[in-house]
Every structure is written in structure tokens, then in C-alpha cells.
Design an enzyme around this catalytic site. Structure first.
Site, PDB file in Angstrom:
ATOM      1  N   HIS A  39       0.821  -1.206   0.000  1.00 36.78           N
ATOM      2  CA  HIS A  39       0.000   0.000   0.000  1.00 36.78           C
ATOM      3  C   HIS A  39       0.862   1.267   0.000  1.00 36.78           C
ATOM      4  CE1 HIS A  39      -3.802   2.060   0.757  1.00 36.78           C
ATOM      5  NE2 HIS A  39      -3.163   2.820   1.624  1.00 36.78           N
ATOM      6  N   HIS A  70     -10.335   1.906  -1.065  1.00 43.18           N
ATOM      7  CA  HIS A  70     -10.594   1.587   0.335  1.00 43.18           C
ATOM      8  C   HIS A  70     -11.352   0.263   0.382  1.00 43.18           C
ATOM      9  CE1 HIS A  70     -10.614   3.685   4.436  1.00 43.18           C
ATOM     10  NE2 HIS A  70      -9.401   3.702   3.967  1.00 43.18           N
TER      11      HIS A  70
END
Lengths: 745, 226
Positions: free
Chosen positions: A41, A87
């Protein structure tokens, strides 16, 4: 017994690299920080080499990838900041708060560039909305976006929602935000000299969201219930106050640099800021305002509590900054100082709890060139054969209209405030949304221009043929903004893929990006920001489930004004033309028709002629500016017939569709071949229109007309009337299907 | 004539309202902040939409307890003109300046869409440029817009011409199908007995410019300033 590195999402080799660099074992706090920043990420360790393929430069580009958001030039007065981010994992575990904080996070990315956020969009992917779990996730995600976006006062102006079985255990929630700033007033994540202070402002810090970055970079097992505490809780009221406070500080020229707190919390934000500045930082964990008792240094440093920003200021600005925080009822603290030693040092209760080189945290994560292998399914799918079905055309149209991928999404976007800010000129439901540029608080900065935005990401095509599908995604996003009259100028992308440690997934990722990059180069569109979401795989009953490889992009386009624009709705009696690349044989490969009627997809995806696509975009924009076309609509999911119906439903008009073809009617109506747009043209302008198309090397085809006084839809094939449909009946199916299917009352 | 646009923490239609007054109506306007108490320079006060204080506890409740609202109550009692839009309407009912209450929409969801409003009276200053029975198209955007008032008060309000707008269809028929949120008697906007304090859920500031595809809200502003 889980090994120490595994708890932090690291491999044994990565852990050994850390020890080698550090000359000792990292302590728990340091390891937490390294785990967060070395996650996919944050570090892009599996995707870095692939992302290099994207073109990132262009005459309008002010800031490309690498900062909190990309920035492009609108004109001499106004710059635009924008970015899309995933998300996905939090939204599956906790749909409402996961989606809400996705919105909050992307808003802060835009804010940290110094821009006022003016528009949001959300790209959503769910399973087919018939099982209870999918309905719960869908409703939770949509109400989370509604709750956060509406309250914070940034309109949610568009996006798309697609339903496919492959997303059932791994929904996708990608949030996009766009903001504007006065030209020349961009902020970055920077300190400029030793001694500057790190001013933390926003909400207090709690235990929520610890380990978010690590979680977002791991596949889901069957224990995802236990991960709920990893999900942050958002408060849009603090988000709103934070926007106004930060913009006030900018107006008063206080910040040196700005960095939002996202993955890895205060630790991640300060380490990244230090690295980009070529500096070190000292962090004082006792100075962080807390909302819970007894938090450990590890928790304070890595908490992903929402609505927090780090502002780099000179010491003499402290008082002014404190006053702003107090005025807006926000928590604050001077939590750190910029150092010249390149070290990340943290103190807690007089003790040094972390002391490691910034460079090790931010830049030393390994970059992997992971092996790739063409998945076997691709050729199997290519060879799939489909016999002509004898399905009734009327029945097929009704089934398509009731598909949640085609049915009206009003039940979703009517839950979003898409008008606050009063800039929304073309509203959700069109090919692209169009915003005007108005700045109530800074009237001296204005522009006649409009900003068009459209999100796109057909995972089905990318699954069938990653390279060609990647091109499709870029081409369609650009074509969509052209359909309102805007010239596409830049893109932001979010790459949602499976586990890159599997060679087949790596193949999908690499080939898709190659296709996307190729399309960007030919269309002349730079990628200025983005995000990667890997490990979108789940294990269910010991079976590995993968999502379709789903790159989602948002294309930003610019119009000269907000007058010479069109949308997809037919305005008055006029001729309807198909224009674009009409020479390519029509195909049903990967179409919604194939999926619904045959319950399977296959065949070879037609290649896309990007030079023709470029021409189509250019010519369409000029036709709209000249007022030669009065509506334009891209042909995509559902094919020609669905595009026509979407244009006629909002009107009182009727439609005569006159088809002359040797191909099968089904293929003609339902093919999703790219590089095609339907436009309506007033009769007296038809000759000029056709002349321009012919000169450009594109093709046109007259396919019918809109008529007054009769609102039925008539289809003629080679001069023979074959079908008359009742508009009201079709419209009702289209309007209500998703509502009924998803169980909205 | 000077307008004041009230700003509470969490107000988010403040700039939109301010913009219409300054740039479309070309009238004098200033922001009035939640901690202000001196509003003597203001002739018409607008309480804009948004989520004041994050809708904590109940929409409008916390804003109704601010120092500014004490001044607004005083201003209204002296006959000053006050218009609450959306959250502003909620604040005015919480402050007791308008009868009734605004409850969560009957479907439990936020609703953002255009609705049609029938003008119920033009004897009040908010609608004096319109005809009774005329239909306007205005956007709504709220989660708590279901107007509730007891039957006795409703009767009094009707007798006293305090109902300004009802949700209707395009032709002006009011029935349950044209009622987006379950409001009592399709009520979308009201005023107090004296006719100087108004509250409405739809957003006229979002429908005051051609570029936004709707200028139906303009007639309300023109009525106010006439």
C-alpha cells in the site's frame, strides 16, 4: 507461533534486510513503522516497475505521481488537484465506516496539496445484489459515502457501480476527489530546513485503524471478522472543520508544507515528509492529543485515526496556528521537529523509543520484479463459441434494462448530495459530470472553463484480455468526457488486482498496465496520480477467489466554457447518427448481452484502433463546440440499443430506429464494440456534420430519428417494421430494477 | 438592504447562498459567525443548509443554543426577516422560532433530487412575486426533512396562511406520491404567525442560475428583496 516479521506483514528476507541495514534488530515500535511503510500500500514494491510504464508528463502537468495528489493547470488562474484511491478491504470488513473513511482520506489528500475539494466520485464493485450479504455491503457502502460526503459539504457528483459475482467476497470501493487552487499556490509534503516544527491538527488520536496499511496489503482469509478493529471511524464534522482550518492557514501563508495522515498514521506521514525533504525528524509522542487512556508509543505512532493533518511551520507561526486550531474547535499539538541528521527518532516519556534512518523506512523497501505467467483461462475463453440464439429481441432488451449494470443508478446517487457547492452543471447519470469553476470566497480567481470528469473500469474486458482491456478502459474514460464536449487532459488510476505473488495475477497487472500506458501515449493523456490495491483475493471454503483485474481510472477533461456542452439526452426532433470506428466487425465478446443470455462470456475482444479513438475524441469535441451535435452518448454496456434508450427515457420524444445491415440484429443492437458514439443532429446541419466526419477519416451511419407526438420506440430492419416498444414500460423496468433487486423500499 | 448569512461550524451551503446574494442578486451581504452577537447592520438573515455541529444529538439542536441564535431570536422578535433553508429550517424549529419539527425521512435515507412545490399563499413576503397555485421545481438534499406538527397547530397554521409550500407533482397535485419524505400534509415550507420567520427544506440557492439548469428559486429571492 507467528514469527515477528509476519505479524508486521514482512517476509523473512525483508526482515533480514532490515537487520543488515540497521546493524541490529529493530524494536517493536520501529518494526511497526517499517511494516506499515514497507507494505504494498505504501511502498508499491510489487507494482513500482510496472507503474513506470505510464506516461506522466504533459504541458498541463504541474505535479505528477509521488505526492498526495496530481496537479494540472486549468488556465493562468486555476490549477486542479485530483486523485483516486482504494478503500476496498476496510469497506468489506465494515462497509459503512470503511467507505466513509475512504471518502475522508481522499479529501485530505486533495486538501494537503493546498486545494479546496470541490467534487467527489466513487467507483464501486459488488457481487450480484441478490444475496443478503451483498445487499448489506451495498447499502452500507452507499450510506457511508452519503453520511460522510454530504456532511462534509463536498458534492458526490458521479462514479459508477458494477455488479459481478467475482466481487462478492471482495467488493471494490475507490474514492476520487478533485480540488481547485489558485495557480502557483501548491503545497507539497515538504520541510525546507532544520528546526521547522510539525504541527498536528484535527481530531485527537485513538486506537482505531492500527495496522490498516498492512491489512490493505494482505489477502483475506476466513478470519476477517477479527480485523474489524483495523477499520478507522470517520467524523465528517471534524473533516469539515479541518478543511476550513487548513485553508485558513494557507490563506494566512502559514504552512511550509502539508502532509495528511493516512496509512501508517503519524509515523508514516512524518517519515514520508522527512524523506521527501531529505531531512530527519524527531517526534514527541507525549504531545499528541489522545482520546484514549494508556496508549503505548506504538499505538500513538501508528494509529490511523481520521481527520488529522501535519503542517510544517516555522517556530514564529506557532501562535497563529494555535489560534486557528482553537477557532475551529480542533485538537492540536507540536509533535515534532525537522532535523538535519536523516534519522527518524521518537520520544515517549523522556525515553527514545525509535531511532532509525528515514531512508531505511521509506526508500529501502525491496522492489520486486515478480514472475509472470499467462493464465490458462485466457485462451479457453477466447475459444468459447456462441450459437445465434433465437431469443426475442424485445425480451432481450427488457432483460438488459433490468440488469443492475444497466438499470438506473438513481437509487444510489440520489443518496448523495451532488449539488452542494452549486458547481454541478451536468449531473450524475450522463457520460461525464461537468463542473463550473466558481470561487465564492476568492472571486478574483475565476475561469470560464468547465471541468468534466468520468470514471471507468470494465474489469470483464480486462479479465478476457488484459492488454486490450487495459486500452479499452483508458479509451472509454477519455471518450466519456468528450461526450460532454470536453478535451481529455489527464488521468488518475487505481489498480485493483489480486495477489501479485501469483504469476498469473502479475501477468494481468503487467499486461493491463501496458495496454493502459499504450492508450495514454497515443491519446496524449498523462497519468498524474493514483494508487494500487493488490491482494484482492479471498479464500472461501478453501477455494481461492479472485476479482476481475480491475483498473479504475478517472479522466479529467476541460471545456472552453459551460455553454457549448451537451449531455446524452435527446433534446428535440433530430436525426441520430452513429459515428466513430464503424468498419470493424461487430462483436458480442464480453458484452452484457452475452453474460445475461448465455450466462457466460467469451470470444476474442475486438482490438481497439487508438488512432481512430483519438480522432473520434477530437472531432466530437469540435462538433459539440460548433453546436453541430445536440446530444452525444458513448456506446458501452448493453450496446447501441441501451445508449439510445438512455437518451430517450428522460424526454417526451419517441424514437424510430432504422437499421440497414447484413449482420444479425442481435449483434447490431447489443455489441459493445469500442470507439463509437451516438449523436443527434438537426436536419439542416446534417450535411455539414457528415462532411466533417468524412474528412476526418471516421465513419458515420444514420440510424434513426427522434420524433414528437408519439413516444413509442419503433425498430425497422432493412425497411421492414419489426418491433414497436412501449417507452413507458421499458422506462419503468430501467428505473426500478436495481431498487427492487437490492431491496430498497 | 443588507443580508447576513449565518455560519455555524459544519454549515456547508453558506458560500452557495452568499454567492447568489452577492453575484446573482447583487445585494450587500456578509457572513455572520456563530459566536457573533451584534447583528444590528443586517436586514435579512439567512440560515443556510449544511450539517451544523455535525448533526450531533439532533439536526439543528446545538446550533440553536449558540450565542448567535440568541441574537437571531431577538432580531426575529423585533420583526426582522429570517429565512432558514434545510438545516437552517431545522435550527429555527429547534430554537422555537417556527412550529413543528423535522424528523428523519420516512425511507430512512438521504434524498437528493428535484421536487415540485406548489405555492400555497402569496400573501407572505417570501412568495409575494408568485401566484397562489403556481408550481416551482427546486432541489432537496436532506436526511431529516419530514415535517411534523400536531393536528391542532396544523389547523391554526392553515387558517393563518403559514403554509407556504407543499410538495406536489408537475401539475400541482399534492398526494403521497409527490411527498418525498413523509411530511405531514406534504408541507415543504412554512412561516411563523407574524410572517417574518420562514423555513423551507428545498434549496432556492441551488436553483438561481441558468448555468445550473434551473432558475425557479430566483422568484423567492426577488420576493424577499421587493
Amino acid at each position: 507461533m507467528v514469527d515477528v516479521w509476519e505479524r508486521h506483514g514482512l517476509t523473512k528476507e525483508e526482515y533480514e534486510t532490515i537487520i543488515k541495514n540497521l546493524g541490529r534488530e529493530p524494536n517493536e515500535v520501529e518494526l511497526g513503522l517499517l511494516g506499515a511503510l514497507w507494505s504494498e500500500h505504501c511502498s508499491y514494491k510489487s507494482s513500482k516497475n510496472v507503474l513506470k510504464l505510464f506516461p506522466t508528463k504533459g504541458e498541463r502537468v504541474i505535479q505528477g505521481p509521488g505526492e498526495n495528489a496530481g496537479v494540472i493547470k486549468l488556465d493562468d488562474n486555476v490549477w486542479i488537484a485530483f486523485k483516486i484511491e482504494s478503500h476496498n478491504h476496510p469497506s468489506y470488513i465494515e462497509p459503512f465506516h470503511g467507505a466513509a473513511t475512504g471518502v475522508g482520506g481522499i479529501i485530505r489528500d486533495i486538501l494537503s496539496m493546498g486545494a479546496r475539494p470541490i467534487a467527489l466520485m466513487d467507483s464501486l464493485r459488488f457481487g450480484f445484489p441478490i444475496d443478503e450479504e451483498t445487499k448489506r455491503i451495498l447499502k452500507g457502502v452507499v450510506s457511508g459515502i452519503s453520511f460522510y460526503g454530504n456532511s462534509i459539504g463536498v458534492p458526490t457528483v458521479g462514479g459508477e457501480t458494477i455488479f459481478e459475482e467475482c466481487y462478492r467476497t471482495n467488493p471494490l470501493v475507490n474514492a476520487f476527489c478533485l480540488g481547485i487552487m489558485p495557480a502557483g499556490r501548491m503545497y507539497r509534503s515538504r520541510a525546507t530546513r532544520e528546526g521547522q516544527l510539525l504541527f498536528l491538527i484535527g481530531s485527537s488520536t485513538g486506537r482505531d485503524g492500527i495496522h490498516g496499511a498492512v491489512m490493505a496489503s494482505a489477502e483475506f482469509g476466513e478470519d476477517e471478522e477479527e480485523k474489524r478493529s483495523n477499520v478507522q471511524i470517520g467524523d465528517p464534522f471534524f473533516g469539515k472543520k479541518l478543511i476550513e482550518a487548513v485553508l485558513e492557514a494557507i490563506e494566512k501563508n502559514i504552512p511550509v508544507g502539508i502532509q495528511d495522515l493516512g496509512a501508517g498514521g503519524l509515523g508514516g506521514a512524518s517519515a514520508e515528509l522527512a524523506s521527501k525533504s531529505g531531512m530527519g525528524v524527531e517526534i514527541y509522542l507525549d504531545k499528541v492529543p489522545l482520546r484514549e487512556e494508556g496508549m503505548t508509543p506504538y499505538e500513538i505512532l501508528l494509529s490511523e485515526s481520521q481527520e488529522r493533518m501535519l503542517i510544517v511551520i516555522e517556530e514564529e507561526k506557532v501562535e497563529e496556528m494555535v489560534n486557528i486550531a482553537k477557532d475551529h474547535h480542533l485538537d492540536y499539538g507540536i509533535v515534532g521537529k525537522v532535523k538535519g541528521d536523516g534519522m527518524f527518532t521518537a520520544f515517549f516519556k523522556g525515553k527514545k523509543v525509535a531511532d532509525i534512518p528515514v531512508d531505511l523506512i521509506v526508500n529501502k523497501a525491496p522492489v520486486y520484479d515478480r514472475p509472470e505467467k499467462k493464465p490458462a483461462y485466457i485462451e479457453v475463453i477466447e475459444r468459447e463459441e456462441f450459437a445465434e440464439t433465437d431469443i426475442d429481441v424485445e425480451d432481450a432488451i427488457k432483460r438488459l434494462l433490468s440488469s443492475p449494470n444497466i438499470a438506473s443508478k438513481e437509487i444510489i446517487f440520489s443518496q448523495y448530495d451532488f449539488q452542494v457547492g452549486t458547481n454541478t452543471v451536468i449531473k450524475p447519470g450522463a457520460d461525464a459530470t461537468l463542473l463550473r469553476i466558481k470561487w465564492a470566497e476568492k472571486p478574483e480567481i475565476s475561469s470560464e472553463k468547465g471541468i468534466a470528469i468520468s470514471s471507468e473500469g470494465n474489469g470483464r474486458f480486462v479479465y478476457m484480455d488484459p492488454y486490450e482491456g487495459g486500452k479499452y478502459v483508458i479509451a472509454e474514460a477519455c471518450r466519456n468526457v468528450a461526450c460532454v464536449g470536453a478535451t481529455p487532459v489527464a488521468i488518475t488510476d487505481c489498480l485493483n488486482f489480486g495477489n501479485p505473488e501469483r504469476p498469473e495475477i502479475m501477468y494481468q497487472l503487467k499486461r493491463a498496465v501496458e495496454g493502459m500506458a499504450e492508450a495514454c501515449k497515443i491519446l496524449g493523456i498523462p497519468v498524474v496520480s493514483g494508487n494500487v490495491s493488490l491482494y484482492n483475493e479471498t479464500v472461501e471454503d478453501k477455494e481461492i477467489r479472485n476479482i476481475f483485474p480491475t483498473p479504475i481510472v478517472v479522466c479529467v477533461g476541460i471545456t472552453e466554457d459551460t455553454v457549448n456542452i451537451v449531455d446524452h439526452v435527446f433534446k428535440k426532433p433530430a436525426h441520430i447518427y452513429l459515428m466513430g470506428d464503424l468498419k470493424k466487425p461487430l462483436s458480442l465478446a464480453g458484452s452484457e448481452f452475452q453474460k445475461l443470455i448465455f450466462k457466460r462470456i467469451g470470444g476474442k475482444l475486438p482490438t481497439i484502433d487508438l488512432e481512430k479513438e483519438k480522432k473520434l475524441i477530437e472531432i466530437l469535441v469540435s462538433l459539440i463546440r460548433k453546436g453541430l451535435v445536440i446530444s452525444a452518448h458513448d456506446i458501452s454496456t448493453g450496446g447501441l440499443i441501451i445508449s439510445l434508450l438512455e437518451g430517450i427515457f428522460p424526454t417526451d420524444l419517441g424514437l424510430d430506429i432504422e437499421i440497414y445491415t447484413d449482420e444479425s440484429l442481435q449483434t447490431f443492437l447489443f455489441s459493445e464494440n469500442p470507439t463509437r458514439v451516438i449523436v443527434s443532429v438537426e436536419e439542416e446541419k446534417a450535411e455539414e456534420f457528415k462532411g466533417i466526419i468524412e474528412e476526418s477519416g471516421l465513419e458515420w451511419m444514420l440510424i434513426g430519428k427522434t420524433v414528437e407526438g408519439d413516444d413509442s420506440i419503433k425498430i425497422y430492419l432493412n425497411d421492414e417494421s419489426i418491433l414497436t416498444l412501449k417507452k413507458g414500460e421499458l422506462k419503468e423496468i430501467w428505473e426500478n430494477s436495481l431498487k427492487i433487486l437490492a431491496g430498497y423500499t | 438592504m443588507k443580508f447576513g448569512v449565518c455560519v455555524f461550524p459544519g454549515s456547508n451551503c453558506d458560500y452557495d447562498t452568499y454567492y447568489v446574494i452577492r453575484d446573482v442578486l447583487e445585494r450587500d451581504v456578509r457572513f455572520v459567525y456563530h459566536n457573533e452577537t451584534n447583528i444590528k447592520d443586517i436586514d435579512i438573515l439567512i440560515l443556510p443548509g449544511g450539517f451544523s455541529f455535525g448533526d450531533y444529538v439532533r439536526p439543528g439542536l446545538l446550533a440553536s443554543k449558540t450565542a448567535l441564535m440568541d441574537a437571531v431570536i431577538d432580531f426575529a422578535q423585533k420583526g426582522g426577516i429570517v429565512l432558514g433553508i434545510c438545516n437552517g429550517f431545522q435550527i429555527l424549529t429547534e430554537a422555537g422560532l417556527l412550529p413543528g419539527a423535522l424528523l428523519p425521512n420516512i425511507n430512512g435515507r438521504f434524498i437528493c433530487k428535484d421536487v415540485y412545490l406548489r405555492i400555497e399563499t402569496n400573501s407572505r413576503i417570501l412568495t409575494n412575486k408568485l401566484k397562489k397555485g403556481e408550481v416551482l421545481r427546486l432541489p432537496i438534499a436532506h436526511h431529516d426533512g419530514r415535517y411534523y406538527v400536531d393536528e391542532k397547530t396544523l389547523k391554526e397554521m392553515e387558517d393563518n396562511e403559514q403554509i407556504i409550500f407543499r410538495y406536489a407533482d408537475k401539475e400541482g397535485n399534492t398526494d403521497s406520491r409527490s411527498n418525498p419524505n413523509g411530511s405531514v400534509s406534504n408541507i415543504a415550507g412554512i412561516c411563523n404567525k407574524e410572517g417574518n420567520v420562514f423555513g423551507m427544506m428545498p434549496h432556492p440557492e441551488r436553483a438561481s442560475e441558468d448555468v445550473l439548469g434551473n432558475h425557479d428559486g430566483l422568484m423567492l429571492w426577488y420576493s424577499l428583496i421587493s
